[in-house]
Design a protein around this motif. Structure first.
Motif, PDB file in Angstrom:
ATOM      1  N   GLY A   1       2.856  -1.860 -12.541  1.00  0.00           N
ATOM      2  CA  GLY A   1       4.128  -1.151 -12.647  1.00  0.00           C
ATOM      3  C   GLY A   1       4.505  -0.473 -11.348  1.00  0.00           C
ATOM      4  O   GLY A   1       5.667  -0.489 -10.930  1.00  0.00           O
ATOM      5  N   GLY A   2       3.519   0.139 -10.695  1.00  0.00           N
ATOM      6  CA  GLY A   2       3.780   0.781  -9.413  1.00  0.00           C
ATOM      7  C   GLY A   2       4.196  -0.218  -8.352  1.00  0.00           C
ATOM      8  O   GLY A   2       5.069   0.062  -7.523  1.00  0.00           O
ATOM      9  N   ALA A   3       3.564  -1.424  -8.380  1.00  0.00           N
ATOM     10  CA  ALA A   3       3.914  -2.457  -7.401  1.00  0.00           C
ATOM     11  C   ALA A   3       5.347  -2.940  -7.602  1.00  0.00           C
ATOM     12  O   ALA A   3       6.104  -3.117  -6.634  1.00  0.00           O
ATOM     13  CB  ALA A   3       2.931  -3.618  -7.517  1.00  0.00           C
ATOM     14  N   LEU A   4       5.754  -3.164  -8.860  1.00  0.00           N
ATOM     15  CA  LEU A   4       7.120  -3.603  -9.124  1.00  0.00           C
ATOM     16  C   LEU A   4       8.136  -2.539  -8.726  1.00  0.00           C
ATOM     17  O   LEU A   4       9.207  -2.849  -8.185  1.00  0.00           O
ATOM     18  CB  LEU A   4       7.276  -3.949 -10.603  1.00  0.00           C
ATOM     19  N   LEU A   5       7.816  -1.285  -9.008  1.00  0.00           N
ATOM     20  CA  LEU A   5       8.708  -0.194  -8.630  1.00  0.00           C
ATOM     21  C   LEU A   5       8.832  -0.117  -7.111  1.00  0.00           C
ATOM     22  O   LEU A   5       9.931   0.082  -6.567  1.00  0.00           O
ATOM     23  CB  LEU A   5       8.174   1.118  -9.201  1.00  0.00           C
ATOM     24  N   THR A   6       7.734  -0.299  -6.418  1.00  0.00           N
ATOM     25  CA  THR A   6       7.758  -0.291  -4.958  1.00  0.00           C
ATOM     26  C   THR A   6       8.608  -1.440  -4.425  1.00  0.00           C
ATOM     27  O   THR A   6       9.364  -1.271  -3.456  1.00  0.00           O
ATOM     28  CB  THR A   6       6.326  -0.392  -4.408  1.00  0.00           C
ATOM     29  N   ASP A   7       8.511  -2.608  -5.050  1.00  0.00           N
ATOM     30  CA  ASP A   7       9.330  -3.748  -4.632  1.00  0.00           C
ATOM     31  C   ASP A   7      10.817  -3.430  -4.729  1.00  0.00           C
ATOM     32  O   ASP A   7      11.625  -3.967  -3.961  1.00  0.00           O
ATOM     33  CB  ASP A   7       9.025  -4.970  -5.507  1.00  0.00           C
TER      34      ASP A   7
END
Length: 708
Positions: free
Chosen positions: A327-333
């Motif tokens: 979830g954090g990776a997608l938000l960062t993207d």
């Protein structure tokens, strides 16, 4: 504030008195809650203000336990606010009763007036005339009323009022050109823990308009943040002055406006009889005064809630926190698409979180799944390891704001408790995304009760974070520069290029060296004076786009080439329907490192604006322009250049010589001074292209239109 005294009759009440009435009458009240008159009476009984409430119904003696009266004129005491819910054909008589009774304001919820066409507009104008003749102010028609939560006043038909136990009092003030959206914002505000001072649906703005309530909210001590939903701008100079007043008062202004597209503008006009102004001019005006512009009312409300709590983004660098690595990776993207970046934490911050995060996870985004919950607590920070990680990251100077994604991790309540404590300690906004579905209901309740709000979607949180991060501080109006005198003898209407060049040269804007030649022989002589390769252009007020008709020849050397070019241009003009040219413009050729477009546009509502952007043949394709109200300060002009997507072309991209941005900004400033000096006569001016060659700039072409 609009004053009927200028029309001969002084208003009986000010806007502040209208929003704080003692005695209220409902004209068209009913005992049937399936009817609007019955619903409103029930809502006002549930959320009872401190004062008399008079139901008006000619066929009833009592309604919901209150004595009913046949007419406003029969009420035993004074009436300060009359809410009109009668059929359209009875509205005029109700307004006449308001005048006879000395009512301060008629709040007309009934629709069917200006929004329906010319006859409806004429009828609406008659209502206003009747009301003003008696000193009565009118809100609406075609609105859904108002709420003053601190005064206990629930004068709205919004159905949300029937589902809540008490009015949501707080510091967010609202004026809306849509009654339904006002109700939706109140409802959503209750969901996320937002509170309101006053909310007003202005409807058709036949008398009192959005500006009147905007001004009230600026002065209202109960209002910390002002929110406006707008479809069109009524009295743009006053609106702009109020933006300046709000900025001086330090009150954030948040706006969502429809009508940004052509289709949206048409929808707005048919909805509340508003004519939506040009979006670019509106946006530029708002940017100058530090307005927060949102795309939706829900983003608007979330942003206002953060601002009301005193949170301000310090940069576009957003820290991402999550209980899910994915979830954090997608938000960062998602950051990049919103003009946001992931900050790099300082060595000091990495050391500060060393006790709670392993060495491999001390950079953002933080994954709470990696936290060491056995680490020693910090007595000043609640929430153990979670609180320490959030607190230390938000303190980092590189971090401008934060987003926390809540997922279906266990112990979500502990995460929220820690995050709320960290958010309260920081002056930066921390946005909560509740992505756990029904598992997150307890966390939603905690966030609601703490007044922090939450988002249901990461996209929405990113959109709000972007608005908070990209908003610029208000820009004071530029000090007047050296006076500019328009050249004598310029005609009305479209100017030829020589005339347009004289116009911009009068403002001190450099142009490529040029000569006007009435015929081919003069063009040859002009090429001798200019030396080197030249360009030859057609001169005619009937030719707007010279290149499109073959009216421009470039890189000409020698007498034969210049003479032949003049012949070819004359033939091209005749083919385009222009039998005779005024002559030819001969100008020196430049080798430019970059080409810009600069110009002046006169908006019918907001006045003159200055434009700068990527120019040359790509201007229509790239549509990379910035707009600012004139006059423009040098600092503001530089800021416009720095907002261009094509800025790298001016700062040394791939070995290009760096442009002198100050020289370009100086041209922008001078255009603003020229626009003001024209006193509205300069309707349009384009410099395209402005050649940029290292430290030199010069206008290579110009066209303009002057009003009489």
């Amino acid at each position: 504030m609009t004053d009927s005294a200028t029309r001969g009759v002084k208003p009986l009440q000010t806007v502040r008195e209208i929003l704080h009435p003692t005695a209220v009458a409902i004209v068209g009240a009913s005992g049937d809650e399936q009817k609007w008159g019955g619903r409103l009476l029930r809502y006002m009984l549930r959320h009872r203000h401190d004062g008399p409430l008079y139901p008006i119904n000619a066929r009833a003696k009592e309604l919901m336990g209150l004595p009913a009266y046949a007419s406003l004129r029969d009420c035993p005491g004074p009436v300060h606010l009359a809410i009109l819910l009668v059929p359209r054909e009875h509205v005029r008589a109700a307004v006449e009763d308001c005048v006879a009774k000395g009512v301060g304001c008629a709040l007309c919820i009934t629709a069917g007036f200006a929004e329906t066409g010319p006859q409806g507009r004429a009828d609406e104008e008659e209502l206003v005339a009747v009301a003003r003749a008696g000193g009565v102010r009118l809100i609406g028609p075609n609105c859904m009323g108002l709420m003053n939560a601190h005064h206990g006043l629930c004068a709205t038909t919004g159905v949300v009022m029937g589902t809540i136990g008490k009015l949501p009092a707080g510091g967010i003030g609202m004026a809306s050109q849509s009654g339904a959206l006002m109700g939706a914002m109140i409802s959503r505000g209750i969901d996320i823990g937002a509170g309101f001072s006053s909310t007003v649906s202005v409807g058709n703005q036949a008398d009192l308009d959005l500006n009147d309530f905007f001004e009230y909210l600026i002065d209202d001590p109960k209002t910390d943040v002002i929110t406006l939903y707008m479809e069109g701008v009524k009295d743009a100079p006053r609106f702009t002055a109020l933006l300046a007043r709000a900025a001086a008062a330090g009150k954030p202004v948040c706006i969502a406006k429809s009508g940004r597209s052509e289709a949206g503008a048409k929808a707005a006009a048919s909805h509340t009889a508003s004519l939506a102004g040009a979006w670019p001019a509106f946006e530029a005006t708002c940017r100058r005064w530090g307005v927060y512009l949102f795309e939706t009312i829900y983003d608007l409300l979330q942003g206002a809630l953060l601002l009301q709590r005193g949170k301000r983004a310090t940069s576009n660098a957003v820290a991402v926190f999550s209980g899910s690595g994915g979830g954090g990776a997608l938000l960062t993207d998602g950051l990049e698409a919103h003009g946001l970046v992931l900050p790099e934490l300082s060595e000091a911050t990495r050391q500060a979180v060393a006790a709670v995060l392993p060495a491999t996870h001390r950079q953002l985004p933080f994954d709470f799944g990696m936290l060491n919950h056995a680490a020693p607590p910090d007595p000043e920070v609640a929430g153990g390891a979670i609180g320490i990680a959030l607190d230390r990251a938000l303190r980092d100077p590189a971090v401008g704001a934060g987003i926390l994604l809540l997922t279906t991790q266990p112990g979500q309540e502990r995460v929220v408790e820690a995050a709320v404590a960290a958010a309260d300690r920081s002056g930066k906004p921390l946005l909560f995304v509740q992505g756990a579905g029904n598992h997150g209901e307890v966390a939603r309740r905690m966030l609601r009760e703490a007044g922090h709000g939450y988002f249901d979607s990461p996209h929405d949180a990113l959109a709000v974070a972007a608005v908070l991060a990209h908003r610029a501080e208000p820009e004071p109006v530029a000090a007047p520069g050296a006076p500019v005198a328009l050249p004598a003898g310029l005609p009305d209407g479209f100017l030829t290029e020589p005339e347009a060049r004289r116009l911009i040269e009068a403002a001190g804007i450099p142009t490529t060296p040029w000569r006007f030649a009435p015929d081919a022989d003069a063009a040859v002589r002009a090429s001798h004076e200019l030396k080197g390769p030249v360009a030859v252009k057609a001169v005619s007020a009937r030719i707007v786009h010279k290149s499109d008709v073959g009216g421009v020849k470039l890189n000409l050397q020698g007498d034969d080439a210049v003479r032949a070019a003049c012949g070819d241009i004359g033939e091209a003009a005749r083919a385009a329907g222009v039998d005779r040219l005024d002559g030819y413009l001969v100008t020196e050729m430049w080798r430019a490192d970059a080409e810009l477009i600069l110009g002046v546009q006169h908006d019918p509502d907001f006045g003159p604006f200055v434009m700068v952007g990527a120019g040359g043949v790509l201007v229509e394709l790239m549509k990379d322009v910035q707009l600012a109200p004139a006059p423009v300060s040098h600092a503001a002009a530089l800021a416009m250049l720095h907002r261009l997507r094509s800025l790298p072309l001016l700062t040394g991209y791939r070995g290009r010589p760096a442009a002198d941005l100050n020289a370009i900004a100086d041209v922008v400033v001078r255009l603003g001074e020229l626009a003001l000096a024209s006193r509205g006569r300069l309707r349009e001016l384009d410099i395209n292209p402005l050649f940029v060659a290292g430290g030199r700039v010069a206008a290579a072409d110009a066209r303009a239109t002057l009003a009489p």
